[in-house]
Design an enzyme around this catalytic site. Structure first.
Site, PDB file in Angstrom:
ATOM      1  CD  GLU A 261      -2.915  -0.068  -0.114  1.00  0.00           C
ATOM      2  OE1 GLU A 261      -2.873   0.937  -0.856  1.00  0.00           O
ATOM      3  OE2 GLU A 261      -3.449  -1.130  -0.447  1.00  0.00           O
TER       4      GLU A 261
ATOM      5  CB  CYS B 190      -1.618   6.825   1.238  1.00  0.00           C
ATOM      6  SG  CYS B 190      -2.093   5.782   2.557  1.00  0.00           S
TER       7      CYS B 190
HETATM    8  C1  UN1 Z   1      -3.966   6.328   4.805  1.00  0.00           C
HETATM    9  O1  UN1 Z   1      -4.191   7.364   4.220  1.00  0.00           O
HETATM   10  O2  UN1 Z   1      -2.793   5.977   5.008  1.00  0.00           O
HETATM   11  O3  UN1 Z   1      -9.686   6.785   4.357  1.00  0.00           O
HETATM   12  C2  UN1 Z   1      -5.066   5.462   5.325  1.00  0.00           C
HETATM   13  C3  UN1 Z   1      -8.960   7.253   5.219  1.00  0.00           C
HETATM   14  C4  UN1 Z   1      -8.592   6.445   6.432  1.00  0.00           C
HETATM   15  C5  UN1 Z   1      -7.443   5.553   6.130  1.00  0.00           C
HETATM   16  C6  UN1 Z   1      -6.332   6.229   5.407  1.00  0.00           C
HETATM   17  N1  UN1 Z   1      -9.731   5.703   6.895  1.00  0.00           N
HETATM   18  O4  UN1 Z   1      -8.475   8.349   5.078  1.00  0.00           O
END
Ligand code: UN1
Length: 502
Positions: free
Chosen positions: A249, A283
């Protein structure tokens, strides 16, 4: 100052190296949280030997019983939600509302995993032969290496570790160097919930040393990594050579598209949260805002005023909207992108510098930054920054907006604000992302749906929901022939015309 330990072979132990690193509060670098082990390859060896023993026992524990332990872990997270949120904010900076959400995501993941212990479906299908059954079912893999980032210190480890455990695997967990405290508390909770101690091993330390030793260990057949695309490539190289199962990821360059027919106020709320929540260190962060020409000026004007008004500060103080960046290296990287944007003649409308007001002197604060007139294809528009920088791109049409969204190497999430149902469904169909939100920002994934991205964001696997259980288990097929005769598939059961079963 407190000295923390690894958890290896059923005990809290010092690292073989005898070396430690300091964990500090990014909102106030004079606040030292504790010293954590800098583990070495010898610690990985001990952890693997113990985890292999744990695996032999755990794999034979019925999946519903494994689920019961995860449910208890969920209950303990509920009981300690505020306390964990507080220590998480202290070590990584995002405001308490967000760290409470992070813990809640872990709770949701625990309860989902607990019930999966009573599913873990396989298939039973008809055999083409008489008096023969054909079925598939799931087996655990072995010892799984779990390497996690700093931005969701509890949620992301739970996304990986709960399903890995539920499927019957043992786990070696290496949390990011910036958030070892949350990782430690998570392991304490697993143990208190009743997980056999050799099923979980916790190793702190540097990615290049202990992370690399986990990735290349021949007796860790499955790995899950969340982090940068560059490090993911290195992990992938090793895993590819060693034929390991790997879930990656990685980066994102997520766009919110606001079309002329959108509700501009709703879009504004969304982009402020998407771009500057978690100080842009997700992310899934909204790092590009694609505005159609008629709505462009209206949204942009107000966006800058609202971004300037956001309150920076210690995430543990009431009223803080935006916390610090995680460390100095990250702040320097953000600064480099401000220079890059200016060199490419984008308009810096607000921010662009370290925040220095009262109470911010000792933290890695950076002002929410908006660049307008960003050119599609420029570095600012293409590269992941992982900080509070939003690039605004103006487009004339829906087609152009979709093309700009798709023309990046990443493909995690996207978002479209429109009131036109046809355009909404076109977006779901045509945008090259693992997740598309309609009338909501690029962040906000829920624990019971698959999470992940296309292109350079991932390698085809998903976390969360029902799909992650595919990753942490091997499919096995069983055929049972109770006919008492040799029946040859494809040979004894078709007549001469090759199209009709006898
Ligand atoms: C991440 O951005 O590393 O959808 C995970 C979201 C969170 C998870 C993000 N529930 O922004």
């Amino acid at each position: 100052m407190k000295t923390f330990r690894n958890f290896v072979a059923g005990a809290w132990v010092e690292p073989s190296t005898g070396e430690y690193f300091d964990n500090i509060n990014p909102a106030d670098t004079t606040d030292l949280i504790g010293r954590f082990p800098l583990s070495g390859a010898a610690d990985v060896e001990r952890a693997v030997a113990s985890a292999k023993k744990g695996f032999e026992r755990w794999r034979r524990t019925p999946a519903p019983a494994r689920g019961d332990i995860l449910r208890k872990a969920g209950d303990l997270l509920v009981a300690r939600k505020d306390e964990i949120a507080d220590l998480m904010t202290r070590e990584m900076g995002k405001p308490l509302t967000e760290t409470r959400g992070d813990v809640q995501e872990g709770i949701d993941t625990a309860y989902y995993a607990a019930t999966e212990g009573r599913r873990l479906f396989g298939h039973t299908v008809p055999s083409e032969l008489r008096s023969k059954w054909a079925m598939s079912f799931r087996r655990p893999i072995g010892v799984c290496g779990i390497i996690t980032p700093f931005n969701f210190p509890l949620a992301i480890p739970t996304w990986k570790i709960f399903p890995a455990l539920l499927c019957g695997n043992a786990v070696i967990f290496k949390p990011a160097e910036d958030v070892p405290h949350t990782g430690t508390v998570f392991v304490e909770i697993l143990l208190e919930a009743g997980l056999p101690p050799d099923v979980i091993q916790l190793l702190h330390g540097a990615g290049e040393v202990v992370g690399a030793a986990i990735v290349s260990h021949p007796e860790i057949p499955a790995l899950s990594f969340t982090g940068s695309t560059d490090v993911g490539s290195l992990v992938g190289e090793t895993c590819g050579k060693m034929h390991k199962r790997l879930s990656l990821e990685m980066g994102g360059k997520n766009a919110m598209i606001v079309l002329d027919d959108a509700d501009p106020d709703l879009a504004l709320e969304g982009v402020l949260w998407g771009a500057f929540g978690t100080t842009g260190q997700r992310c899934t962060a909204t790092s590009r805002l694609i505005l159609q020409s008629k709505i462009h000026d209206r949204v942009l004007g107000e966006l800058v005023d609202r971004a300037k008004a956001m309150k920076l500060g210690d995430g543990r103080k009431e009223g803080t909207d935006v916390g610090p960046l995680i460390n100095e290296a990250s702040r320097k990287k953000v600064e480099r992108y401000v220079d890059i944007g200016q060199a490419q003649n984008a308009d810096l409308l607000c921010g662009g510098k370290r925040a220095t007001g009262k109470g911010l002197e000792n933290g890695y604060f950076f002002e929410p930054t908006v660049f307008a007139r960003v050119t599609a294809g420029s570095r600012l528009e293409q590269e992941e920054i992982f900080g509070p920088i939003l690039s605004v791109i103006r487009v004339d049409s829906v087609d152009e907006a979709f093309a700009v969204n798709n023309d990046v190497r990443y493909g995690l999430s996207s978002s479209v604000y429109t009131r036109d149902v046809n355009v909404a469904f076109r977006a779901l169909t045509e945008l090259d992302n693992g997740i598309t939100y309609i009338n909501a920002p690029t962040i906000g994934a829920e624990a019971h749906l698959p999470f992940g991205g296309v292109k350079q964001t991932g390698n085809g696997h998903r976390e969360g929901g029902w799909e992650v259980y595919e990753f942490y288990s091997e499919t096995k097929v069983g055929y049972v022939d109770f006919s008492g005769t040799l029946q040859r598939a494809q040979i004894d059961n078709y007549g001469d015309d090759a199209t009709t079963l006898l």
